[in-house]
Design a protein around this motif. Structure first.
Motif, PDB file in Angstrom:
ATOM      1  N   VAL A   1      35.594 -33.257   5.596  1.00 20.82           N
ATOM      2  CA  VAL A   1      34.205 -33.653   5.342  1.00 20.82           C
ATOM      3  C   VAL A   1      33.276 -32.428   5.315  1.00 20.82           C
ATOM      4  O   VAL A   1      32.451 -32.959   4.405  1.00 20.82           O
ATOM      5  CB  VAL A   1      34.146 -34.511   6.825  1.00 20.82           C
ATOM      6  CG1 VAL A   1      32.648 -35.035   7.050  1.00 20.82           C
ATOM      7  CG2 VAL A   1      35.101 -35.556   6.903  1.00 20.82           C
ATOM      8  N   LEU A   2      33.241 -31.700   5.805  1.00 25.44           N
ATOM      9  CA  LEU A   2      32.213 -30.617   5.786  1.00 25.44           C
ATOM     10  C   LEU A   2      32.243 -29.968   4.519  1.00 25.44           C
ATOM     11  O   LEU A   2      31.154 -29.940   3.719  1.00 25.44           O
ATOM     12  CB  LEU A   2      32.463 -29.376   6.957  1.00 25.44           C
ATOM     13  CG  LEU A   2      31.554 -28.260   6.701  1.00 25.44           C
ATOM     14  CD1 LEU A   2      30.025 -28.756   7.110  1.00 25.44           C
ATOM     15  CD2 LEU A   2      31.656 -27.218   7.756  1.00 25.44           C
ATOM     16  N   MET A   3      33.434 -29.840   3.960  1.00 26.77           N
ATOM     17  CA  MET A   3      33.734 -29.049   2.487  1.00 26.77           C
ATOM     18  C   MET A   3      32.960 -30.103   1.655  1.00 26.77           C
ATOM     19  O   MET A   3      32.458 -29.721   0.439  1.00 26.77           O
ATOM     20  CB  MET A   3      34.948 -28.492   2.272  1.00 26.77           C
ATOM     21  CG  MET A   3      35.403 -27.113   3.216  1.00 26.77           C
ATOM     22  SD  MET A   3      34.215 -25.822   2.641  1.00 26.77           S
ATOM     23  CE  MET A   3      33.002 -25.667   4.037  1.00 26.77           C
ATOM     24  N   ALA A   4      33.441 -31.434   1.944  1.00 26.55           N
ATOM     25  CA  ALA A   4      32.840 -32.243   0.633  1.00 26.55           C
ATOM     26  C   ALA A   4      31.443 -32.421   0.806  1.00 26.55           C
ATOM     27  O   ALA A   4      30.860 -32.700  -0.283  1.00 26.55           O
ATOM     28  CB  ALA A   4      33.714 -33.742   1.146  1.00 26.55           C
ATOM     29  N   MET A   5      30.782 -32.466   1.959  1.00 28.48           N
ATOM     30  CA  MET A   5      29.530 -32.574   2.016  1.00 28.48           C
ATOM     31  C   MET A   5      28.831 -31.343   1.254  1.00 28.48           C
ATOM     32  O   MET A   5      27.887 -31.477   0.638  1.00 28.48           O
ATOM     33  CB  MET A   5      29.046 -32.728   3.338  1.00 28.48           C
ATOM     34  CG  MET A   5      29.254 -33.962   4.184  1.00 28.48           C
ATOM     35  SD  MET A   5      28.641 -35.465   3.219  1.00 28.48           S
ATOM     36  CE  MET A   5      27.097 -35.279   3.546  1.00 28.48           C
TER      37      MET A   5
END
Length: 196
Positions: free
Chosen positions: A126-130
């Motif tokens: 999730v962090l990397m997608a954001m």
């Protein structure tokens, strides 16, 4: 892949795990990758918190009133304009700072200790997608026409970190040189396997 033994007389260098074999060398290599990846995120948390002068000067440290998200998110100038507006609007908000910093700390500690790998991997994705959306590597130029700095529109470090997290969780990398076996044996983790 919970280890069920240290191999057999025929294959003493392999670890058996649910019908598959993982060599001791592979398990150790995954452990090194796990710890190194965890340290990337823990270091980012520490530098942003205390301003050790690597990516964050002391004056902009979180403990000195600086915002770990304001500089990055307020300068987003790639991607669809609605996405840029979204990132500009949340830049420096207390909830954004806390969520970001807790993600860095949680991912870093989980990977280094080898516990909660599934949650850490999911959080990392999730962090990397954001962050991928904020840097939007599909754009070659920013809103003002300057080069965006994108070197690869799809497979960049965001994607590699996300895949790394998934691989580490799926291979139970926390069981080698970590607390993964102990963590998995705890009663509340046994009842809630998603915590492994």
């Amino acid at each position: 892949m919970t280890t069920t033994g240290r191999g057999s007389a025929a294959h003493p260098e392999k670890i058996e795990a649910h019908g598959s074999m993982l060599t001791n060398a592979a398990a150790k290599a995954l452990a090194v990758l796990r710890i190194a990846t965890g340290f990337v995120f823990l270091w980012a948390f520490l530098d942003k918190t205390f301003g050790w002068g690597f990516a964050t000067p002391s004056a902009k440290a979180w403990i000195n009133g600086g915002s770990p998200t304001k500089g990055f998110l307020s300068s987003v100038d790639v991607g669809p304009s609605g996405l840029q507006t979204f990132f500009h609007n949340i830049a420096g908000d207390a909830w954004t700072d806390w969520l970001f910093m807790l993600a860095l700390l949680g991912i870093g500690l989980a990977f280094i200790l080898g516990i909660g790998m599934r949650i850490a991997a999911g959080s990392l994705v999730v962090l990397m997608a954001m962050m991928w959306l904020a840097e939007f590597p599909l754009d070659k130029t920013g809103a003002k026409g300057a080069p965006s700095g994108s070197t690869n529109p799809i497979t960049d470090y965001h994607f590699i970190y996300a895949v790394t997290g998934i691989v580490l969780a799926l291979t139970y990398a926390g069981h080698t040189w970590g607390l993964g076996k102990w963590w998995a044996s705890l009663p509340f983790v046994q009842k809630n396997r998603w915590l492994v």
